[in-house]
Design an enzyme around this catalytic site. Structure first.
Site, mmCIF file in Angstrom:
data_model
loop_
_atom_site.group_PDB
_atom_site.id
_atom_site.type_symbol
_atom_site.label_atom_id
_atom_site.label_comp_id
_atom_site.label_asym_id
_atom_site.label_seq_id
_atom_site.Cartn_x
_atom_site.Cartn_y
_atom_site.Cartn_z
ATOM 1 N N SER A 136 0.759 -1.187 0.004
ATOM 2 C CA SER A 136 0.119 -0.004 -0.027
ATOM 3 C C SER A 136 0.873 1.240 0.112
ATOM 4 C CB SER A 136 -0.890 0.149 1.414
ATOM 5 O OG SER A 136 -1.696 1.092 1.436
ATOM 6 N N TYR A 150 -2.013 -0.758 10.387
ATOM 7 C CA TYR A 150 -2.031 -0.947 8.995
ATOM 8 C C TYR A 150 -0.998 -0.351 8.212
ATOM 9 C CZ TYR A 150 -3.742 -1.177 4.042
ATOM 10 O OH TYR A 150 -3.987 -1.509 2.758
#
Length: 246
Positions: A136, A150
């Site tokens: 990501s 995350y």
């Protein structure tokens, strides 16, 4: 998104999830394309025993695995003052630790795909096995939202992928990461519903990513064109990382 791209490329694809109903529905939909074959295998990737079981099932079904896409992921957003320890346990286990566990477990099948010899220690390999890790942009930049576990897990995944590239590359297996920006995914659904215009405004190409974008990148890495790519982190984000504003 990714499985569909491989199916359209006439591949045999195994998809894993703990949700058997969703798996079966997805497989039925993909098999209607009448090109490749999609086979669902129930597996809770948080659990080591499930990974061991599904590895044995794959060994019974296949002589080798050419491409492993590590795409399972979890997120947890909460304010700093109440952010729980449980969030790190859940998110880092699935997003990082189990990527290593599954890759380690499936390595013999990946090595079996090598030609001419899966036991050669010297290479060279013109068509290596591939590991593709879905990272990501939030593992590269500082995210707007309070997703502490995350973003940390994705930054660590990017580094793990590079370490795997160095270690497994010597054995004929490449490891690369796709650092995804905003896509129309289940994880992004609520965020896009609340802030789509703001998010699109931060992307120089002025749109959200599509299934073809991520599938095409995976197919590139899996193809002859990607055979000499190893240890890369590809930002698939429409330029959001470089679209800074004062």
């Amino acid at each position: 998104m990714i499985a569909r791209g491989f199916i359209l490329a006439n591949s045999r694809v195994y998809i894993l999830s703990r949700d058997l109903n969703s798996l079966s529905s997805t497989a039925d939909e993909l098999n209607k394309l009448a090109l490749g074959t999609c086979i669902p295998l129930q597996c809770d990737l948080q659990k080591i025993d499930d990974i061991k079981r599904v590895t044995k099932e794959l060994e019974q079904r296949e002589k080798c695995v050419h491409v492993l896409v590590n795409n399972a992921g979890a997120n947890w957003g909460e304010e700093f003052d109440t952010y729980p320890d449980q969030a790190f346990n859940k998110v880092l286990t699935l997003n990082l630790q189990r990527v290593f566990t599954l890759t380690q477990s499936l390595l013999p099948l990946l090595l079996s795909s090598l030609s001419p010899s899966p036991t050669s220690e010297d290479g060279p390999w013109s068509d290596p096995a591939r590991i593709i890790n879905i990272g990501s942009v939030d593992g590269i930049r500082v995210p707007r939202l309070e997703t502490y576990a995350y973003s940390a897990s994705k930054a660590a995944l990017h580094q793990l992928s590079r370490v795997l590239a160095a270690q497994l590359g010597r054995r004929g297996v490449t490891s690369n990461t796709i650092a995804c920006g905003p896509f129309e995914s289940k994880m992004m659904k609520a965020t896009l519903e609340a802030s789509r215009d703001l998010i699109v405004g931060g992307v120089p190409l002025a749109r959200i990513g599509t299934p073809d974008d991520v599938a095409g990148t995976c197919l590139f890495l899996s193809s002859k064109a990607g055979a000499w790519v190893n240890g890369a982190t590809i930002a698939l984000d429409g330029g959001s990382l470089v679209g800074g504003k004062l």
